[in-house]
Design a protein around this motif. Structure first.
Motif, short mmCIF file in Angstrom:
data_model
loop_
_atom_site.label_atom_id
_atom_site.label_comp_id
_atom_site.label_asym_id
_atom_site.label_seq_id
_atom_site.Cartn_x
_atom_site.Cartn_y
_atom_site.Cartn_z
N ARG A 1 -9.57 9.97 -3.74
CA ARG A 1 -9.08 10.66 -2.34
C ARG A 1 -8.13 9.60 -1.74
O ARG A 1 -7.15 10.06 -1.19
CB ARG A 1 -10.06 11.27 -1.83
N ALA A 2 -8.48 8.74 -1.45
CA ALA A 2 -7.76 7.71 -0.59
C ALA A 2 -6.53 7.38 -1.27
O ALA A 2 -5.45 7.29 -0.66
CB ALA A 2 -8.49 6.36 -0.22
N LEU A 3 -6.80 6.97 -2.71
CA LEU A 3 -5.20 6.41 -3.45
C LEU A 3 -4.50 7.63 -3.58
O LEU A 3 -3.18 7.54 -3.83
CB LEU A 3 -5.88 5.83 -4.73
N LEU A 4 -4.93 8.92 -3.53
CA LEU A 4 -4.10 10.27 -3.64
C LEU A 4 -3.63 10.49 -2.31
O LEU A 4 -2.56 11.51 -2.36
CB LEU A 4 -4.99 11.20 -4.38
N GLY A 5 -3.82 9.64 -1.43
CA GLY A 5 -3.18 10.01 -0.07
C GLY A 5 -3.88 11.22 0.65
O GLY A 5 -3.45 11.70 1.77
N GLN A 6 -5.16 11.70 0.22
CA GLN A 6 -5.72 12.84 0.82
C GLN A 6 -6.20 12.46 2.24
O GLN A 6 -6.77 11.44 2.39
CB GLN A 6 -6.72 13.41 -0.10
N GLY A 7 -5.93 13.25 3.11
CA GLY A 7 -6.34 13.27 4.50
C GLY A 7 -5.40 12.47 5.42
O GLY A 7 -5.70 11.99 6.57
N GLY B 1 1.92 14.01 5.41
CA GLY B 1 2.99 14.06 4.50
C GLY B 1 3.82 12.75 4.23
O GLY B 1 3.88 12.32 2.91
N GLY B 2 4.27 12.14 5.25
CA GLY B 2 5.08 11.03 5.15
C GLY B 2 4.33 9.93 4.72
O GLY B 2 4.74 9.12 3.82
N ARG B 3 3.29 9.85 5.17
CA ARG B 3 2.26 8.53 5.00
C ARG B 3 1.82 8.76 3.68
O ARG B 3 1.55 7.98 2.92
CB ARG B 3 1.12 8.58 5.84
N ARG B 4 1.49 10.01 3.35
CA ARG B 4 1.13 10.27 1.78
C ARG B 4 1.97 9.74 0.81
O ARG B 4 1.45 9.05 -0.28
CB ARG B 4 0.66 11.77 1.50
N SER B 5 3.29 9.84 0.97
CA SER B 5 4.15 9.48 0.02
C SER B 5 4.40 7.93 -0.21
O SER B 5 4.44 7.59 -1.21
CB SER B 5 5.67 9.90 0.33
N VAL B 6 4.01 7.27 0.92
CA VAL B 6 4.03 6.13 0.86
C VAL B 6 2.75 5.49 0.32
O VAL B 6 2.89 4.62 -0.75
CB VAL B 6 3.91 5.12 2.23
N VAL B 7 1.42 6.05 0.30
CA VAL B 7 0.43 5.76 -0.18
C VAL B 7 0.62 6.00 -1.93
O VAL B 7 0.24 4.95 -2.58
CB VAL B 7 -0.89 6.50 0.01
N LEU B 8 1.22 6.95 -2.37
CA LEU B 8 1.39 7.33 -3.56
C LEU B 8 2.57 6.39 -4.23
O LEU B 8 2.33 6.11 -5.31
CB LEU B 8 1.70 8.70 -3.80
N ASN B 9 3.51 5.91 -3.59
CA ASN B 9 4.52 5.13 -4.12
C ASN B 9 4.16 3.57 -4.01
O ASN B 9 4.32 2.89 -5.17
CB ASN B 9 5.85 5.49 -3.72
N ARG C 1 -3.04 -7.86 -1.86
CA ARG C 1 -2.97 -7.03 -3.33
C ARG C 1 -3.48 -5.68 -3.18
O ARG C 1 -4.19 -5.39 -2.64
CB ARG C 1 -4.42 -7.63 -4.31
N TYR C 2 -2.21 -4.99 -3.83
CA TYR C 2 -1.99 -3.44 -3.53
C TYR C 2 -2.69 -3.03 -4.67
O TYR C 2 -2.71 -3.30 -5.93
CB TYR C 2 -0.82 -3.27 -3.39
N TYR C 3 -3.35 -1.47 -4.55
CA TYR C 3 -3.73 -0.88 -5.79
C TYR C 3 -2.98 0.60 -5.61
O TYR C 3 -2.90 1.24 -4.30
CB TYR C 3 -5.21 -0.53 -5.40
N ARG C 4 -2.69 1.40 -6.60
CA ARG C 4 -1.91 2.46 -6.49
C ARG C 4 -2.41 3.37 -7.63
O ARG C 4 -2.71 2.59 -8.79
CB ARG C 4 -0.29 2.50 -6.27
#
Length: 124
Positions: A15-21, A24-32, A83-86
């Motif tokens: 859920r965190a890696l999918l940007g849930q919670g 919208g703008g931050r979710r896009s950053v999380v996903l990318n 180290r990033y995870y996506r």
């Protein structure tokens, strides 16, 4: 590649890696761009000994990828590289379905039912 077990911790990380919670703008950053380890630990409240083995299992299943940030970004802020995870395209496709299935399969209390011999509902 192995399939992913949908434990409560796995669900939290996905859920965190999918940007849930997040908005919208931050979710896009999380996903990318993904999230770095400490940020993931803070968001999920999982200890490192739980979080990083779980991320490695997700990586081996092809649902998550990891990468190091550029040296310049860290040097500018005067800190070590992160180290990033996506989520991968495969993870982005499969995780929502797996999360939905895990949610509908979970008992109402959110905890798995355990039956024991001699206790109500257990074998006798």
């Amino acid at each position: 590649m192995s399939e992913v077990r949908m434990t409560p911790h796995t669900q939290t990380v996905l859920r965190a890696l999918l940007g849930q919670g997040v908005d919208g703008g931050r979710r896009s950053v999380v996903l990318n761009e993904g999230l770095y380890g400490l940020k993931l630990s803070e968001m999920t409240t999982l200890p490192n000994g739980t979080l990083f083995p779980l991320l490695e299992r997700l990586r081996q299943a092809g649902w998550v990828e990891r990468y190091w940030e550029l040296d310049q970004a860290a040097e500018t802020e005067g800190r070590p590289r992160r180290r990033y995870y996506r989520i991968t395209p495969k993870g982005a496709e499969r995780a929502p379905h797996a999360l939905a299935a895990a949610t509908t399969a979970a008992p109402a209390s959110g905890r798995p039912r355990v039956t024991r011999p001699g206790l109500m509902g257990g074998a006798g």
